[in-house]
Enzyme design. Structure first.
Site, PDB file in Angstrom:
ATOM      1  N   LYS A  65      47.297  25.046  49.479  1.00  0.00           N
ATOM      2  CA  LYS A  65      46.061  24.995  50.271  1.00  0.00           C
ATOM      3  C   LYS A  65      44.929  24.348  49.464  1.00  0.00           C
ATOM      4  O   LYS A  65      44.129  23.594  50.001  1.00  0.00           O
ATOM      5  CB  LYS A  65      45.637  26.412  50.706  1.00  0.00           C
ATOM      6  CG  LYS A  65      46.453  26.959  51.865  1.00  0.00           C
ATOM      7  CD  LYS A  65      45.879  28.291  52.323  1.00  0.00           C
ATOM      8  CE  LYS A  65      46.602  28.794  53.567  1.00  0.00           C
ATOM      9  NZ  LYS A  65      46.101  30.107  53.999  1.00  0.00           N
ATOM     10  N   ASP A  88      44.770  35.324  42.182  1.00  0.00           N
ATOM     11  CA  ASP A  88      44.798  36.376  43.196  1.00  0.00           C
ATOM     12  C   ASP A  88      43.779  37.417  42.729  1.00  0.00           C
ATOM     13  O   ASP A  88      44.032  38.169  41.784  1.00  0.00           O
ATOM     14  CB  ASP A  88      46.197  36.983  43.299  1.00  0.00           C
ATOM     15  CG  ASP A  88      46.255  38.168  44.255  1.00  0.00           C
ATOM     16  OD1 ASP A  88      45.182  38.597  44.753  1.00  0.00           O
ATOM     17  OD2 ASP A  88      47.356  38.680  44.502  1.00  0.00           O
ATOM     18  N   ASN A 117      32.954  33.026  46.083  1.00  0.00           N
ATOM     19  CA  ASN A 117      32.921  32.910  47.538  1.00  0.00           C
ATOM     20  C   ASN A 117      34.092  33.608  48.235  1.00  0.00           C
ATOM     21  O   ASN A 117      33.982  33.994  49.387  1.00  0.00           O
ATOM     22  CB  ASN A 117      32.928  31.414  47.895  1.00  0.00           C
ATOM     23  CG  ASN A 117      33.276  31.157  49.338  1.00  0.00           C
ATOM     24  OD1 ASN A 117      32.455  31.279  50.230  1.00  0.00           O
ATOM     25  ND2 ASN A 117      34.541  30.818  49.587  1.00  0.00           N
ATOM     26  N   TYR A 226      34.789  46.785  53.847  1.00  0.00           N
ATOM     27  CA  TYR A 226      34.188  45.470  53.600  1.00  0.00           C
ATOM     28  C   TYR A 226      32.715  45.608  53.189  1.00  0.00           C
ATOM     29  O   TYR A 226      32.277  45.034  52.187  1.00  0.00           O
ATOM     30  CB  TYR A 226      34.306  44.639  54.880  1.00  0.00           C
ATOM     31  CG  TYR A 226      33.621  43.294  54.831  1.00  0.00           C
ATOM     32  CD1 TYR A 226      34.171  42.241  54.113  1.00  0.00           C
ATOM     33  CD2 TYR A 226      32.437  43.068  55.538  1.00  0.00           C
ATOM     34  CE1 TYR A 226      33.548  40.995  54.082  1.00  0.00           C
ATOM     35  CE2 TYR A 226      31.812  41.826  55.511  1.00  0.00           C
ATOM     36  CZ  TYR A 226      32.378  40.793  54.785  1.00  0.00           C
ATOM     37  OH  TYR A 226      31.747  39.566  54.762  1.00  0.00           O
ATOM     38  N   LYS A 230      30.587  44.378  49.697  1.00  0.00           N
ATOM     39  CA  LYS A 230      29.560  43.334  49.762  1.00  0.00           C
ATOM     40  C   LYS A 230      28.226  43.809  49.182  1.00  0.00           C
ATOM     41  O   LYS A 230      27.439  43.009  48.683  1.00  0.00           O
ATOM     42  CB  LYS A 230      29.387  42.870  51.208  1.00  0.00           C
ATOM     43  CG  LYS A 230      30.638  42.204  51.788  1.00  0.00           C
ATOM     44  CD  LYS A 230      30.729  40.760  51.380  1.00  0.00           C
ATOM     45  CE  LYS A 230      31.888  40.410  50.533  1.00  0.00           C
ATOM     46  NZ  LYS A 230      31.917  39.001  50.130  1.00  0.00           N
TER      47      LYS A 230
END
Length: 358
Positions: A65, A88, A117, A226, A230
């Site tokens: 990718k 990873d 990111n 999540y 953050k």
């Protein structure tokens, strides 16, 4: 404190930010994690590539990718040096191997900008990583924190002889710091939410609005996992700046990139997708382009007017969190707290079993 371009906003494209600060990119070495076609990591890399950096290091789990991204960038910007880095972030061993590889590149003596990111979002079931940590926290925070700490010698090298704040670490967060806090007493989500201390309980109304039910009695809620990670992205920036800015001139800050349709939301179930569609209809969420998803990271990486946060109106670390290309005071006090940042730094060192001092 303001930015150099108060006219930049939610719709500003990353390429336009790059054009505004070409000297901050030209001949520099920049590392971006989580780069794949159709993602914000790619549009961020594209914006940087447009202004002739010496070397662009693209990091991700899948080398095929990454190579596709490099091939696409080379078509438009053939004169940039590109490097692929396999990592990873959910595995500390993988992060250590990737950092060792970067440190061994003798032809890349310094790294000027790091954009952390990569991320995972709303992993449906609680997963503990090989290191025994909840997947969001391990990938979104610990992996990035450990990588950045390990490659720090190359950032310190970059900062030598440059104006303070030229070398930067940008952590891509989200809107989570505006509603969430850390879950100190239960980072692996073992206890039902109602048993947590009051300050650590999640924003139930928000989770219910997203289609999650029975939130008080559940321990793990995908969006809550999540959100907590953050918040850590912002606190990491505050802790890094405290350790690195006065001594070396290295500056770290966090951004909300915007609401962009990418693979990040691939784990949403029907309830979440329906809730999201409803919020879009009401105008609560307005989707931005991939290019606009890069712009706030570029401002954070490049704008020379940005300086480490002072206390403004009783709020600490003004300037540590950017939204829509501008400084935002929308984060909760605990998400921008110096003492919370110190607590996270100590916890992070415990979890990777290594202390860092530069």
């Amino acid at each position: 404190m303001t930015t150099s371009h108060p006219e930049f906003n939610r719709d500003t494209e990353g390429l336009d930010v790059a054009k505004a600060f070409p000297d901050g990119i030209r001949n520099r070495t920049i590392l971006v994690t989580g780069v794949n076609l159709g993602g914000v990591g790619f549009s961020t890399s594209q914006a940087f590539a447009s202004q002739s950096p010496a070397c662009l290091i693209l990091a991700g789990r899948n080398l095929n990718k990454i190579q596709k991204c490099i091939d696409a960038l080379k078509k438009d910007f053939p004169n940039v040096g590109y490097r692929a880095l396999k990592i990873d972030l959910s595995s500390q061993n993988s992060v250590r191997a990737a950092a060792a590889e970067v440190l061994a590149w003798s032809d890349v003596p310094a790294i000027d900008i790091v954009v952390n990111n990569a991320g995972v979002m709303c992993v449906p079931e609680r997963i503990l990583t090989v290191d025994g940590l909840e997947m969001h926290f391990a990938t979104n925070h610990i992996g990035h924190w450990l990588l950045t700490c390990l490659i720090m010698p190359k950032l310190i090298k970059s900062a030598e002889g440059k104006p303070k704040g030229t070398t930067r670490i940008v952590n891509v967060s989200s809107l989570s710091p505006t509603i969430a806090t850390m879950r100190w007493s239960d980072i692996n989500f073992d206890k039902p939410n109602k048993e947590l201390p009051e300050a650590e309980q999640p924003p139930y109304a928000m989770l219910e609005a997203w289609g999650f039910a029975d939130c008080r009695n559940r321990a793990y809620i995908p969006l809550d996992g999540y959100n907590r990670s953050k918040v850590a992205n912002v606190l990491f920036g505050i802790g890094a700046t405290k350790r690195l800015y006065e001594k070396y001139g290295i500056y770290s800050l966090a951004v909300h990139p915007g609401i962009i349709e990418t693979e990040l939301g691939r784990d949403f179930n029907e309830e979440q997708l329906a809730a999201l569609a409803g919020m879009r209809t009401k105008g609560i969420f307005i989707h931005q382009t991939l290019g606009a998803g890069a712009s706030t990271s570029l401002v954070a990486a490049l704008d020379p007017k940005l300086k480490p946060g002072e206390t403004v109106n009783g709020r600490e670390n003004h300037g540590s969190f950017l939204v829509d290309c501008q400084i935002s005071d929308s984060a909760t006090p605990l998400s921008v707290s110096s003492s919370e940042a110190e607590k996270l730094w100590a916890l992070s060192e415990d979890l990777v079993k290594e202390k860092f001092s530069w």
